[in-house]
Motif scaffolding. Structure first.
Motif, PDB file in Angstrom:
ATOM      1  N   VAL A   1      22.194 -44.425   4.911  1.00  0.00           N
ATOM      2  CA  VAL A   1      21.985 -44.991   6.244  1.00  0.00           C
ATOM      3  C   VAL A   1      20.545 -45.477   6.389  1.00  0.00           C
ATOM      4  CG1 VAL A   1      21.939 -44.481   8.712  1.00  0.00           C
ATOM      5  CG2 VAL A   1      23.814 -43.616   7.299  1.00  0.00           C
ATOM      6  N   ALA A   2      19.597 -44.680   5.876  1.00  0.00           N
ATOM      7  CA  ALA A   2      18.184 -45.053   5.981  1.00  0.00           C
ATOM      8  C   ALA A   2      17.903 -46.349   5.240  1.00  0.00           C
ATOM      9  CB  ALA A   2      17.304 -43.931   5.438  1.00  0.00           C
ATOM     10  N   VAL A   3      18.482 -46.507   4.045  1.00  0.00           N
ATOM     11  CA  VAL A   3      18.287 -47.727   3.273  1.00  0.00           C
ATOM     12  C   VAL A   3      18.864 -48.927   4.024  1.00  0.00           C
ATOM     13  CG1 VAL A   3      18.958 -48.952   1.166  1.00  0.00           C
ATOM     14  CG2 VAL A   3      18.155 -46.585   1.031  1.00  0.00           C
ATOM     15  N   THR A   4      20.069 -48.762   4.548  1.00  0.00           N
ATOM     16  CA  THR A   4      20.730 -49.849   5.262  1.00  0.00           C
ATOM     17  C   THR A   4      19.957 -50.253   6.509  1.00  0.00           C
ATOM     18  OG1 THR A   4      22.887 -49.105   4.468  1.00  0.00           O
ATOM     19  CG2 THR A   4      22.875 -50.551   6.402  1.00  0.00           C
ATOM     20  N   ASN A   5      19.372 -49.283   7.199  1.00  0.00           N
ATOM     21  CA  ASN A   5      18.692 -49.533   8.473  1.00  0.00           C
ATOM     22  C   ASN A   5      17.198 -49.792   8.329  1.00  0.00           C
ATOM     23  OD1 ASN A   5      21.129 -49.137   9.742  1.00  0.00           O
ATOM     24  ND2 ASN A   5      20.708 -47.025  10.332  1.00  0.00           N
ATOM     25  N   ASN A   6      16.702 -49.898   7.106  1.00  0.00           N
ATOM     26  CA  ASN A   6      15.261 -50.098   6.896  1.00  0.00           C
ATOM     27  C   ASN A   6      14.432 -48.975   7.532  1.00  0.00           C
ATOM     28  OD1 ASN A   6      15.541 -52.561   5.480  1.00  0.00           O
ATOM     29  ND2 ASN A   6      15.646 -53.713   7.381  1.00  0.00           N
TER      30      ASN A   6
ATOM     31  N   PHE B   1      12.224 -46.511   6.688  1.00  0.00           N
ATOM     32  CA  PHE B   1      11.492 -46.239   5.460  1.00  0.00           C
ATOM     33  C   PHE B   1      11.053 -44.776   5.344  1.00  0.00           C
ATOM     34  CE2 PHE B   1      10.347 -50.846   6.316  1.00  0.00           C
ATOM     35  CZ  PHE B   1      11.385 -51.325   5.525  1.00  0.00           C
ATOM     36  N   ALA B   2      10.571 -44.195   6.431  1.00  0.00           N
ATOM     37  CA  ALA B   2      10.148 -42.798   6.368  1.00  0.00           C
ATOM     38  C   ALA B   2      11.329 -41.899   6.055  1.00  0.00           C
ATOM     39  CB  ALA B   2       9.495 -42.390   7.691  1.00  0.00           C
ATOM     40  N   GLN B   3      12.466 -42.147   6.692  1.00  0.00           N
ATOM     41  CA  GLN B   3      13.654 -41.345   6.414  1.00  0.00           C
ATOM     42  C   GLN B   3      14.167 -41.592   5.002  1.00  0.00           C
ATOM     43  OE1 GLN B   3      15.140 -38.885   8.473  1.00  0.00           O
ATOM     44  NE2 GLN B   3      15.973 -38.510   6.432  1.00  0.00           N
ATOM     45  N   MET B   4      14.040 -42.816   4.535  1.00  0.00           N
ATOM     46  CA  MET B   4      14.448 -43.135   3.170  1.00  0.00           C
ATOM     47  C   MET B   4      13.652 -42.297   2.173  1.00  0.00           C
ATOM     48  SD  MET B   4      14.638 -46.962   1.590  1.00  0.00           S
ATOM     49  CE  MET B   4      13.119 -47.180   0.700  1.00  0.00           C
ATOM     50  N   ALA B   5      12.348 -42.196   2.404  1.00  0.00           N
ATOM     51  CA  ALA B   5      11.510 -41.381   1.524  1.00  0.00           C
ATOM     52  C   ALA B   5      11.888 -39.914   1.618  1.00  0.00           C
ATOM     53  CB  ALA B   5      10.042 -41.574   1.889  1.00  0.00           C
ATOM     54  N   ALA B   6      12.056 -39.409   2.839  1.00  0.00           N
ATOM     55  CA  ALA B   6      12.346 -37.985   3.029  1.00  0.00           C
ATOM     56  C   ALA B   6      13.695 -37.609   2.426  1.00  0.00           C
ATOM     57  CB  ALA B   6      12.312 -37.653   4.521  1.00  0.00           C
ATOM     58  N   SER B   7      14.705 -38.440   2.643  1.00  0.00           N
ATOM     59  CA  SER B   7      16.037 -38.130   2.126  1.00  0.00           C
ATOM     60  C   SER B   7      16.054 -38.117   0.608  1.00  0.00           C
ATOM     61  CB  SER B   7      17.054 -39.152   2.649  1.00  0.00           C
ATOM     62  OG  SER B   7      17.163 -39.081   4.042  1.00  0.00           O
ATOM     63  N   HIS B   8      15.385 -39.060  -0.010  1.00  0.00           N
ATOM     64  CA  HIS B   8      15.389 -39.097  -1.469  1.00  0.00           C
ATOM     65  C   HIS B   8      14.485 -38.016  -2.061  1.00  0.00           C
ATOM     66  CE1 HIS B   8      17.289 -43.030  -0.690  1.00  0.00           C
ATOM     67  NE2 HIS B   8      17.956 -42.718  -1.796  1.00  0.00           N
ATOM     68  N   ASP B   9      13.456 -37.633  -1.332  1.00  0.00           N
ATOM     69  CA  ASP B   9      12.683 -36.467  -1.773  1.00  0.00           C
ATOM     70  C   ASP B   9      13.574 -35.231  -1.795  1.00  0.00           C
ATOM     71  OD1 ASP B   9      10.399 -37.937  -2.093  1.00  0.00           O
ATOM     72  OD2 ASP B   9       9.429 -37.253  -0.239  1.00  0.00           O
ATOM     73  N   GLN B  10      14.416 -35.100  -0.778  1.00  0.00           N
ATOM     74  CA  GLN B  10      15.325 -33.950  -0.731  1.00  0.00           C
ATOM     75  C   GLN B  10      16.339 -34.014  -1.863  1.00  0.00           C
ATOM     76  OE1 GLN B  10      17.321 -33.575   3.043  1.00  0.00           O
ATOM     77  NE2 GLN B  10      18.414 -31.697   2.453  1.00  0.00           N
ATOM     78  N   LEU B  11      16.874 -35.188  -2.127  1.00  0.00           N
ATOM     79  CA  LEU B  11      17.833 -35.339  -3.214  1.00  0.00           C
ATOM     80  C   LEU B  11      17.194 -35.028  -4.569  1.00  0.00           C
ATOM     81  CD1 LEU B  11      19.586 -38.617  -2.010  1.00  0.00           C
ATOM     82  CD2 LEU B  11      20.667 -36.364  -2.211  1.00  0.00           C
ATOM     83  N   LEU B  12      15.924 -35.346  -4.711  1.00  0.00           N
ATOM     84  CA  LEU B  12      15.243 -35.087  -5.981  1.00  0.00           C
ATOM     85  C   LEU B  12      15.060 -33.598  -6.254  1.00  0.00           C
ATOM     86  CD1 LEU B  12      12.628 -37.978  -5.884  1.00  0.00           C
ATOM     87  CD2 LEU B  12      14.363 -37.636  -7.663  1.00  0.00           C
ATOM     88  N   GLN B  13      15.163 -32.770  -5.232  1.00  0.00           N
ATOM     89  CA  GLN B  13      15.057 -31.326  -5.451  1.00  0.00           C
ATOM     90  C   GLN B  13      16.195 -30.821  -6.328  1.00  0.00           C
ATOM     91  OE1 GLN B  13      14.756 -29.339  -1.655  1.00  0.00           O
ATOM     92  NE2 GLN B  13      13.017 -30.588  -1.001  1.00  0.00           N
ATOM     93  N   SER B  14      17.356 -31.473  -6.217  1.00  0.00           N
ATOM     94  CA  SER B  14      18.490 -31.043  -7.041  1.00  0.00           C
ATOM     95  C   SER B  14      18.637 -31.886  -8.305  1.00  0.00           C
ATOM     96  CB  SER B  14      19.789 -31.120  -6.237  1.00  0.00           C
ATOM     97  OG  SER B  14      20.064 -32.459  -5.880  1.00  0.00           O
ATOM     98  N   ASP B  15      18.018 -33.050  -8.323  1.00  0.00           N
ATOM     99  CA  ASP B  15      18.147 -33.942  -9.482  1.00  0.00           C
ATOM    100  C   ASP B  15      16.804 -34.635  -9.690  1.00  0.00           C
ATOM    101  OD1 ASP B  15      19.015 -35.543 -11.516  1.00  0.00           O
ATOM    102  OD2 ASP B  15      20.549 -36.606 -10.360  1.00  0.00           O
ATOM    103  N   PRO B  16      15.798 -33.906 -10.196  1.00  0.00           N
ATOM    104  CA  PRO B  16      14.411 -34.393 -10.175  1.00  0.00           C
ATOM    105  C   PRO B  16      14.141 -35.613 -11.043  1.00  0.00           C
ATOM    106  CG  PRO B  16      14.581 -32.333 -11.389  1.00  0.00           C
ATOM    107  CD  PRO B  16      15.898 -32.527 -10.734  1.00  0.00           C
TER     108      PRO B  16
ATOM    109  N   GLY C   1      10.304 -45.995  -0.385  1.00  0.00           N
ATOM    110  CA  GLY C   1      10.239 -45.518   0.992  1.00  0.00           C
ATOM    111  C   GLY C   1       8.833 -45.097   1.379  1.00  0.00           C
ATOM    112  N   HIS C   2       8.181 -44.328   0.520  1.00  0.00           N
ATOM    113  CA  HIS C   2       6.809 -43.897   0.809  1.00  0.00           C
ATOM    114  C   HIS C   2       5.859 -45.090   0.897  1.00  0.00           C
ATOM    115  CE1 HIS C   2       7.198 -39.571   0.834  1.00  0.00           C
ATOM    116  NE2 HIS C   2       7.882 -39.582  -0.299  1.00  0.00           N
ATOM    117  N   LEU C   3       6.011 -46.041  -0.023  1.00  0.00           N
ATOM    118  CA  LEU C   3       5.127 -47.203  -0.009  1.00  0.00           C
ATOM    119  C   LEU C   3       5.327 -48.023   1.262  1.00  0.00           C
ATOM    120  CD1 LEU C   3       3.103 -49.081  -1.400  1.00  0.00           C
ATOM    121  CD2 LEU C   3       5.025 -50.142  -2.608  1.00  0.00           C
ATOM    122  N   LEU C   4       6.582 -48.298   1.606  1.00  0.00           N
ATOM    123  CA  LEU C   4       6.872 -49.124   2.774  1.00  0.00           C
ATOM    124  C   LEU C   4       6.464 -48.442   4.071  1.00  0.00           C
ATOM    125  CD1 LEU C   4      10.334 -50.350   1.511  1.00  0.00           C
ATOM    126  CD2 LEU C   4       8.364 -51.825   1.907  1.00  0.00           C
TER     127      LEU C   4
END
Length: 568
Positions: free
Chosen positions: A45-50, A52-67, A79-82
């Motif tokens: 949803v974050a990617v679709t809606n631009n 960016f902060a949520q995009m970074a946070a969500s993928h940071d969370q996903l990386l905890q299980s799949d680094p 996301g962090h850059l944007l």
């Protein structure tokens, strides 16, 4: 002069950063653990809606299980850059490159990081190892890094290779070469390049013109600097240009600050790309370049304005305002930034704060035409026409001499007067605008339609609308005006094909569909009329549509009004 925007627009095809597509999330979906499903859904949803902060946070969370997931890393970095978190983006870019994953955005971020830290050998080593970022950024990174290492001869050679071998990039390389020469003190040669006469044409942006003016001033050529200022910015420029002109007339030298280091040069490269690439919804590449420019040079006001504009287009209003807030009050373009911030507030729906911000600016800058004009625009959009008229009048009074380029301000005041019901004042104002821009379709359409609606000067009015349609035949609103004019004149058969064309151009506009229904009814096509009225309701609400009236027409039909006759 050759226009660099034309060339760089073609380069977008070559860069292929994948910056705007949610490709990584799609490829990584099957690898998300069941317990992370919520984070994955949020990330999509974050990617679709631009967001960016949520995009970074969500993928940071996903990386905890799949680094090591390359898709999660990519979108976390982007996301962090944007969102403006360059340091965190660098961390993610380093992970991506360490894992051996291909990512042009990660390469760009690492390139910018090398310049930010002043480790120019690292930037050159990456290029030597084939770590590429784009057809313009790669050769310019080599040139600026050579300059940063203290080798002006190598830097000039790098610029010259591009100028000689890449015709489409030559205007950019010439511009950057001129900046580099000015930076090291070779002002005469820099100035000759900026004229376009020494080695080839350069299409200078506003920022490039300001650099040229500063160089002329540093050379002691004050009169030439003033002549260039007047030629490029006219008699009533923005306030920063007013201050610049005053300094020149007082004999004060204008410092050359366009670049003050090799890192600034790379920031200028990123900014030039951000400015030149077309900004389309879902394409993050221009904003990526703008963010990189600001990461290297936070005081780059033009990059702040551009980043804010791009964030507004992405409906990231809080991030846009955060960028605007970084510009200090003593910056020459502080006013432009504050006007942009007020616009962002209004677009986000915070109209009261937008108005308050503009009113505060009007108190701070009571002599600013731009501020009063912007305040008038905001009041007009909110249909507060008395306040809008007062603001526009103040802006016009401040102009002194009114010229052709002021026609929009006169036009918006005329609209405001018409909406206030003060036609005796509005009509002369519209006609005054037409003295400056006699073929402007918007003005012809508005004045012509208003005259017909009031039964005044019908032949002239219809001619105005017909000229407007001829100028903009694909404008649904203007074509609608012509069809509605025929209807109001009782020329129903002529109105039908014109109104059908208007609806074809704007099929989902409720007002145009409502008008087509009225026209159909007038020629006896009652079933089609009711269909159009129902269709108009399906696109409601609309501020200019009376829903109850449309419902009555569906139930009872509509007797066409008496055809207007010329009352003057």
């Amino acid at each position: 002069m050759r226009n660099p925007v034309t060339f760089i627009a073609r380069l977008a095809i070559c860069v292929s950063l994948g910056a705007g597509a949610p490709f990584a999330a799609a490829t990584a979906q099957s690898q998300a653990e069941p317990g992370m499903a919520g984070a994955f859904l949020t990330s999509r949803v974050a990617v679709t809606n631009n967001d960016f902060a949520q995009m970074a946070a969500s993928h940071d969370q996903l990386l905890q299980s799949d680094p090591d997931n390359p898709g999660f890393l990519e979108l976390s970095m982007q996301g962090h850059l944007l969102a403006g978190n360059f340091e965190r983006a660098v961390e993610r870019a380093a992970q991506i490159t360490a894992n051996g994953n291909a990512s042009s955005v990660a390469n760009l971020v690492m390139q910018a990081d090398a310049f930010d830290r002043g480790v120019y050998d690292v930037a050159i080593a990456a290029l030597d190892d084939g770590v590429l970022t784009g057809p313009l950024t790669d050769p310019m990174a080599r040139a600026w890094a050579d300059l940063g290492r203290g080798s002006m001869s190598d830097a000039l050679a790098a610029f010259d290779v591009v100028i000689a071998e890449r015709e489409e990039l030559a205007p950019f390389a010439l511009y950057f070469k001129a900046l580099a020469l000015a930076y090291v003190g070779d002002l005469e040669r820099a100035e000759s390049l900026l004229t376009g006469e020494a080695e080839g044409p350069i299409g200078l942006s506003r920022r490039g013109v300001l650099a040229h003016i500063a160089i002329l001033s540093q050379l002691g050529r004050t009169e030439d600097a003033l002549e260039l200022t007047d030629a490029m910015f006219g008699a009533a420029p923005d306030e920063d240009i007013v201050d610049l002109r005053a300094a020149l007339r007082e004999g004060r030298a204008i410092p050359f600050t366009t670049i003050t280091s090799a890192s600034d040069g790379m920031a200028e490269t990123y900014f030039t790309l951000a400015s030149a690439l077309p900004a389309e919804r879902g394409d993050w590449l221009p904003l990526i370049y703008a963010r990189l420019a600001l990461a290297l040079r936070p005081d780059h006001t033009e990059a702040s304005l551009l980043a804010g504009e791009l964030l507004e287009s992405a409906e990231e209003y809080d991030l846009a305002n955060a960028v605007y807030d970084q510009v200090p009050v003593d910056d020459p373009q502080y006013l432009a930034v504050q006007l942009a911030k007020a616009n962002a507030l209004a677009r986000s729906g915070d109209v009261s704060d937008a108005v308050a911000s503009l009113q505060n600016l009007a108190r701070e800058r009571p002599e600013s035409v731009l501020v009063h004009s912007a305040l008038g625009d905001q009041f007009r959009r909110e249909e507060q026409f008395e306040q809008a008229e007062a603001a526009y009048t103040r802006a016009i009074d401040l102009l002194g001499t009114i010229e052709e380029r002021h026609w929009v301000l006169l036009y918006t005041r005329a609209i405001t007067l018409e909406r206030l019901g003060e036609w005796e004042r509005a009509e002369p104002e519209f006609r005054r605008v037409l003295e400056f821009v006699p073929d402007e379709p918007q003005v012809l359409n508005y004045l012509g339609y208003s005259l017909i609606d009031k039964g005044l000067k019908l032949d002239e009015a219809l001619g105005m609308i017909e000229r407007a349609v001829e100028a903009e035949p694909d404008s649904g609103y203007i074509v609608d005006s012509l069809g509605w004019a025929y209807y109001r004149l009782g020329r129903y058969d002529e109105a039908v094909p014109v109104m059908e064309r208007a609806v074809e151009l704007m099929p989902t506009d409720p007002i145009l569909n409502d008008h087509l229904g009225d026209v159909y009814w007038a020629v006896g096509r009652e079933r089609e009329a009711r269909f159009q009225w129902r269709r108009a309701l399906s696109f409601a609400p609309h501020p200019d549509m009376d829903v109850e009236q449309v419902l009555r027409k569906i139930e009872e039909g509509k007797t066409p009004p008496d055809a207007v006759t010329d009352t003057q």
